[in-house]
Scaffold this motif. Structure first.
Motif, PDB file in Angstrom:
ATOM      1  N   THR A  15       0.861  -1.156   0.002  1.00 45.30           N
ATOM      2  CA  THR A  15       0.009  -0.189   0.120  1.00 45.30           C
ATOM      3  C   THR A  15       0.873   1.065   0.129  1.00 45.30           C
ATOM      4  O   THR A  15       0.534   2.382  -0.782  1.00 45.30           O
ATOM      5  N   GLU A  19       0.708   3.925  -3.048  1.00 47.47           N
ATOM      6  CA  GLU A  19       0.263   5.478  -2.738  1.00 47.47           C
ATOM      7  C   GLU A  19       1.629   6.277  -2.946  1.00 47.47           C
ATOM      8  O   GLU A  19       1.370   7.643  -3.444  1.00 47.47           O
ATOM      9  N   LYS A  22       1.737   7.163  -6.889  1.00 44.55           N
ATOM     10  CA  LYS A  22       0.972   7.808  -7.226  1.00 44.55           C
ATOM     11  C   LYS A  22       1.215   9.578  -7.146  1.00 44.55           C
ATOM     12  O   LYS A  22       0.505  10.243  -8.044  1.00 44.55           O
ATOM     13  N   GLU A 300      -1.256   3.855   3.806  1.00 44.27           N
ATOM     14  CA  GLU A 300      -1.529   5.058   3.172  1.00 44.27           C
ATOM     15  C   GLU A 300      -1.098   6.546   3.947  1.00 44.27           C
ATOM     16  O   GLU A 300      -0.634   7.470   3.257  1.00 44.27           O
ATOM     17  N   ARG A 304       1.842   9.586   2.512  1.00 41.27           N
ATOM     18  CA  ARG A 304       1.525  11.035   2.580  1.00 41.27           C
ATOM     19  C   ARG A 304       2.521  11.898   2.974  1.00 41.27           C
ATOM     20  O   ARG A 304       2.917  12.793   2.683  1.00 41.27           O
TER      21      ARG A 304
END
Length: 444
Positions: A15, A19, A22, A300, A304
């Motif tokens: 994950t 992420e 992306k 996730e 970030r």
């Protein structure tokens, strides 16, 4: 361009990789010794039972990784050099990093039982465990499963699917005592017995006996009973897989210690998933939580932060789900095995004995804090919002059909549940005020 290295290709590490990709063009390398590609760990039991083939457990086609510029390395990592910022493989080679994410998962617990290294004695965590179980259960007649939790139930179901006789040893005086209240524990225990599992409550493993050729042949309990077994499944919990990191400057207690941003004590080193121990756990959470969806949420969150959007880990209202053979189980919020003194607990069970609902709520203001559901599928978004909004037991009961996720023409139990609550609390006369509509049936 930074080089981001992720140790572990489970749900947390993958994950994070997806992420990050992306949102930036940094070089990403995922290292794992277990498999070449990410797979759904929770689906392994269905491979053994013949419902799936292993390739069905891979959520992404093999070409996905190269297309998205995520390099996969199959290697065992044996250490790390914090000052030089590199990890070391078992063959001595090194891989440098600018940012390191530790997503190294957990491992089955063992407790130094005599004979635990015999062939046919194992836990169930990853693909190598599945392969060993496949090889070591061919043609056997009897098995013992040790430990009274979710993995233990899965092992029992897997073995019974092949006609193997199973004895299930539960050390406590009832099944899953640390999690389930007494009523729910009794419900699941009855269901286990109905599926021809010889569940032995209050029975503890003392020794595992071999056949003289390196394979298990029986177990001995602490009461001195010998139980024949050609396979022993160990399901007494898991622990963070951090042994290879204990001689590094990384701060470790039970797991790798992290702050709210999932940062370790080392610069540019993060940890996520089963291997993590939160220094200050989020509200309503434990320091170590080894659940599939929390691993995904941590992946996730850390992504970030790494791409320049610092984000704290906020998992929200606790939830979990599982299956006990044919019974679907869901829990939302706070439903301990024994409620604290400032909480009340309402429990309803259908006469057939496989369908039940428990709602816990505070005494002082009647605010609902949690629910257990067995055999009635519930809507996660509805229950989590009710708990976050502090809805009262009256509101929840009167709107209970909104939480029902079962198909439209399934049997409904809300009126029976409310009738029992009113009978037990004659000062109340609650009734259903909100029916299920098309919107509630088909959303989500």
């Amino acid at each position: 361009m930074r080089h981001i290295v992720i140790l572990g290709n489970g749900i947390s590490g993958i994950t994070a990789a997806r992420e990050i990709r992306k949102q930036c063009d940094d070089q990403i390398t995922v290292v794992s010794a277990e498999t070449d590609h990410f797979f759904s760990r929770t689906a392994l039991m269905y491979v053994y039972m013949g419902h799936l083939e292993f390739h069905h457990t891979k959520p992404y086609e093999d070409w996905f990784w190269a297309k998205n510029r995520i390099e996969l390395v199959r290697a065992e990592v044996t250490g790390m050099d914090v000052d030089a910022k590199h990890i070391q493989y078992a063959d001595g080679q090194r891989l440098s990093y600018d940012v390191l994410i530790l997503a190294v998962g957990s491992k089955p617990n063992f407790f130094d039982w005599p004979g635990q290294n015999l062939r046919g004695v194992q836990g169930l965590y990853g693909k190598p465990d599945l392969d060993r179980m496949e090889a070591d259960t061919k043609g056997i007649q009897q098995a013992v499963v040790v430990g009274g939790g979710l993995i233990g139930i899965e092992l029992c179901e897997m073995l019974r699917s092949r006609g193997i006789q199973v004895t299930f040893l539960v050390r406590e005086d009832r099944f899953w005592k640390s999690v389930l209240p007494t009523d729910e524990s009794a419900l699941v225990t009855r269901h286990i017995k109905q599926h021809h599992i010889n569940i032995r409550i209050d029975t503890e493993l003392a020794e595992i006996i071999g056949d003289g050729a390196g394979r298990v042949s029986a177990v001995v309990t602490k009461a001195g009973e010998e139980i024949p077994a050609q396979f022993v499944g160990v399901a007494v919990g898991v622990s963070p897989n951090v042994d290879f990191l204990k001689n590094t400057p990384l701060q470790i207690d039970r797991g790798i210690l992290v702050n709210a941003y999932l940062e370790t004590n080392l610069p540019d080193v993060y940890a996520i998933g089963d291997c993590v121990q939160h220094r200050t756990p989020p509200d309503g959470r434990k320091p170590v939580e080894q659940i599939w969806y929390t691993g995904r949420q941590m992946g996730e969150t850390v992504a970030r932060t790494i791409v320049g959007k610092p984000t704290t880990y906020q998992p929200g209202v606790f939830f979990n789900s599982a299956k006990f053979f044919d019974i679907e189980y869901q829990t939302y919020g706070h439903v301990p095995a024994r409620p604290p003194e400032d909480e009340q607990s309402f429990y309803w069970e259908h006469p057939k004995g496989t369908i039940a609902l428990r709602i816990n709520y505070r005494r002082r203001d009647q605010t609902v804090v949690g629910v257990n559901s067995f055999g009635i599928r519930q809507r996660q978004d509805v229950w989590q919002q009710w708990i976050l909004d502090g809805k009262s037991i009256q509101y929840v009961l009167e709107h209970l059909p909104q939480a029902n996720f079962d198909p439209e023409f399934s049997k409904q139990y809300e009126s029976l549940i409310i009738a029992q609550f009113n009978a037990e609390n004659p000062e109340h006369k609650f009734r259903i005020k909100a029916k299920r509509g098309l919107f509630s049936l088909f959303r989500g």
